[in-house]
Design an enzyme around this catalytic site. Sequence first.
Site, PDB file in Angstrom:
ATOM      1  N   HIS A 126     -14.541  -3.834 -34.368  1.00 43.08           N
ATOM      2  CA  HIS A 126     -15.609  -3.963 -35.435  1.00 43.08           C
ATOM      3  C   HIS A 126     -17.041  -4.101 -34.571  1.00 43.08           C
ATOM      4  O   HIS A 126     -17.957  -3.385 -34.827  1.00 43.08           O
ATOM      5  CB  HIS A 126     -15.237  -5.115 -36.286  1.00 43.08           C
ATOM      6  CG  HIS A 126     -16.494  -5.397 -37.285  1.00 43.08           C
ATOM      7  ND1 HIS A 126     -16.516  -5.024 -38.697  1.00 43.08           N
ATOM      8  CD2 HIS A 126     -17.393  -6.302 -37.070  1.00 43.08           C
ATOM      9  CE1 HIS A 126     -17.468  -5.413 -39.500  1.00 43.08           C
ATOM     10  NE2 HIS A 126     -18.195  -5.922 -38.287  1.00 43.08           N
ATOM     11  N   GLU A 127     -17.097  -4.938 -33.518  1.00 47.05           N
ATOM     12  CA  GLU A 127     -18.313  -5.542 -32.962  1.00 47.05           C
ATOM     13  C   GLU A 127     -18.626  -4.183 -31.836  1.00 47.05           C
ATOM     14  O   GLU A 127     -19.900  -3.905 -31.840  1.00 47.05           O
ATOM     15  CB  GLU A 127     -18.036  -6.490 -31.982  1.00 47.05           C
ATOM     16  CG  GLU A 127     -17.818  -7.932 -32.842  1.00 47.05           C
ATOM     17  CD  GLU A 127     -19.007  -8.038 -33.934  1.00 47.05           C
ATOM     18  OE1 GLU A 127     -20.018  -7.532 -33.486  1.00 47.05           O
ATOM     19  OE2 GLU A 127     -18.526  -8.735 -34.893  1.00 47.05           O
ATOM     20  N   HIS A 130     -20.732  -1.848 -34.006  1.00 46.50           N
ATOM     21  CA  HIS A 130     -22.140  -2.349 -34.002  1.00 46.50           C
ATOM     22  C   HIS A 130     -22.704  -2.012 -33.020  1.00 46.50           C
ATOM     23  O   HIS A 130     -24.065  -1.499 -32.906  1.00 46.50           O
ATOM     24  CB  HIS A 130     -22.454  -3.734 -34.350  1.00 46.50           C
ATOM     25  CG  HIS A 130     -21.852  -4.278 -35.792  1.00 46.50           C
ATOM     26  ND1 HIS A 130     -22.230  -3.597 -36.710  1.00 46.50           N
ATOM     27  CD2 HIS A 130     -21.104  -5.423 -36.082  1.00 46.50           C
ATOM     28  CE1 HIS A 130     -21.745  -4.588 -37.847  1.00 46.50           C
ATOM     29  NE2 HIS A 130     -21.214  -5.271 -37.395  1.00 46.50           N
ATOM     30  N   HIS A 136     -22.576  -2.033 -41.599  1.00 48.28           N
ATOM     31  CA  HIS A 136     -21.271  -2.321 -42.724  1.00 48.28           C
ATOM     32  C   HIS A 136     -20.997  -1.057 -43.579  1.00 48.28           C
ATOM     33  O   HIS A 136     -22.044  -0.471 -44.019  1.00 48.28           O
ATOM     34  CB  HIS A 136     -21.486  -3.685 -43.285  1.00 48.28           C
ATOM     35  CG  HIS A 136     -21.391  -4.937 -41.935  1.00 48.28           C
ATOM     36  ND1 HIS A 136     -22.050  -5.838 -42.222  1.00 48.28           N
ATOM     37  CD2 HIS A 136     -20.655  -4.997 -41.033  1.00 48.28           C
ATOM     38  CE1 HIS A 136     -21.626  -6.737 -41.445  1.00 48.28           C
ATOM     39  NE2 HIS A 136     -20.761  -6.102 -40.510  1.00 48.28           N
TER      40      HIS A 136
HETATM   41  N1  TQI Z   1     -20.031 -11.474 -37.518  1.00 51.44           N
HETATM   42  C1  TQI Z   1     -20.952 -10.436 -38.130  1.00 51.44           C
HETATM   43  C2  TQI Z   1     -20.531  -9.267 -38.093  1.00 51.44           C
HETATM   44  O1  TQI Z   1     -20.027  -8.571 -37.150  1.00 51.44           O
HETATM   45  C3  TQI Z   1     -22.349 -10.625 -37.804  1.00 51.44           C
HETATM   46  C4  TQI Z   1     -23.351  -9.868 -38.514  1.00 51.44           C
HETATM   47  C5  TQI Z   1     -23.570  -9.688 -40.022  1.00 51.44           C
HETATM   48  C6  TQI Z   1     -23.958  -8.559 -38.108  1.00 51.44           C
HETATM   49  N2  TQI Z   1     -24.359  -8.704 -40.089  1.00 51.44           N
HETATM   50  C7  TQI Z   1     -24.649  -7.982 -39.062  1.00 51.44           C
HETATM   51  C8  TQI Z   1     -23.847  -7.826 -36.931  1.00 51.44           C
HETATM   52  C9  TQI Z   1     -25.141  -6.844 -39.140  1.00 51.44           C
HETATM   53  C10 TQI Z   1     -24.615  -6.663 -36.835  1.00 51.44           C
HETATM   54  C11 TQI Z   1     -24.983  -6.077 -37.990  1.00 51.44           C
HETATM   55  O2  TQI Z   1     -20.328  -8.637 -39.039  1.00 51.44           O
HETATM   56  S1  TQI Z   1     -18.674 -12.111 -38.096  1.00 51.44           S
HETATM   57  C12 TQI Z   1     -16.063  -9.328 -39.076  1.00 51.44           C
HETATM   58  C13 TQI Z   1     -15.429  -8.942 -40.443  1.00 51.44           C
HETATM   59  C14 TQI Z   1     -17.674 -10.652 -37.990  1.00 51.44           C
HETATM   60  C15 TQI Z   1     -17.204 -10.245 -39.130  1.00 51.44           C
HETATM   61  O3  TQI Z   1     -18.266 -13.176 -37.362  1.00 51.44           O
HETATM   62  O4  TQI Z   1     -19.002 -12.431 -39.512  1.00 51.44           O
HETATM   63  C16 TQI Z   1     -15.586  -8.951 -37.846  1.00 51.44           C
HETATM   64  C17 TQI Z   1     -17.027 -10.479 -36.652  1.00 51.44           C
HETATM   65  F1  TQI Z   1     -15.939  -7.634 -40.523  1.00 51.44           F
HETATM   66  F2  TQI Z   1     -14.029  -8.735 -40.251  1.00 51.44           F
HETATM   67  F3  TQI Z   1     -15.601  -9.716 -41.538  1.00 51.44           F
HETATM   68  C18 TQI Z   1     -16.024  -9.326 -36.851  1.00 51.44           C
HETATM   69 CL1  TQI Z   1     -14.192  -7.671 -38.094  1.00 51.44          CL
HETATM   70 ZN    ZN Z   2     -20.257  -6.487 -38.888  1.00 50.18          ZN
END
Ligand code: TQI
Ligand code: ZN
Length: 169
Positions: A126-127, A130, A136
Amino acid sequence: HYTFFSEMQRWPEGTQELTYAFEPNNGLDDVVKGVFSNAFDRWSEVTTITFRETTSYESADIKIGFYSGDHGDGEPFDGVLGTLAHAFSPTNGRLHLDGAEDWVATGDVTASDLTTAVDLESVAVHEIGHLLGLGHSSVEEAIMYPTIGARTRKVELADDDIQGIQVLY
Ligand code: TQI
Ligand code: ZN
Ligand code: ZN
């Protein structure tokens, strides 16, 4: 449906290889490196970009590390669950994981006794999305969907992720 960051940020036209490195002395072992290698492969399979690990942290395009609490980038981590990790949009290259999570890097997270167990590879895939410029997705099966349950493993790119990344690369 997939989204991008505003203004469709991406790595430069003609980028063929991106290097990545792990923060030195950050407690990263070979298991973690193997997980990231798999996670990068999933994206390189569907784009024209390849990823190569380098030991030269300063010059790497992508810098990966575990951090806890406030770690100097204005986006502090919050302890167990909540925020798990974050990555910045192209071409920043930073990918930070919350050191307070119960990361599972081997075996089956769905069988973990810990209700707080988080699958490292799922979050890494996922990261990296990004890092490459994806925002998303509204498609629940997509890697870029904004929520994942604890003790869930989701590492296969969905058609929606592939279509999104192929607009960029
Ligand atoms: N971290 C958020 C994410 O990576 C951070 C974030 C929020 C973000 N909005 C963003 C990063 C917009 C970039 C652009 O989405 S998290 C998931 C999931 C997170 C969440 O820790 O909430 C995953 C990290 F999608 F599963 F909920 C990894 Cl896989
Ligand atoms: Zn994300
Ligand atoms: Zn950070």
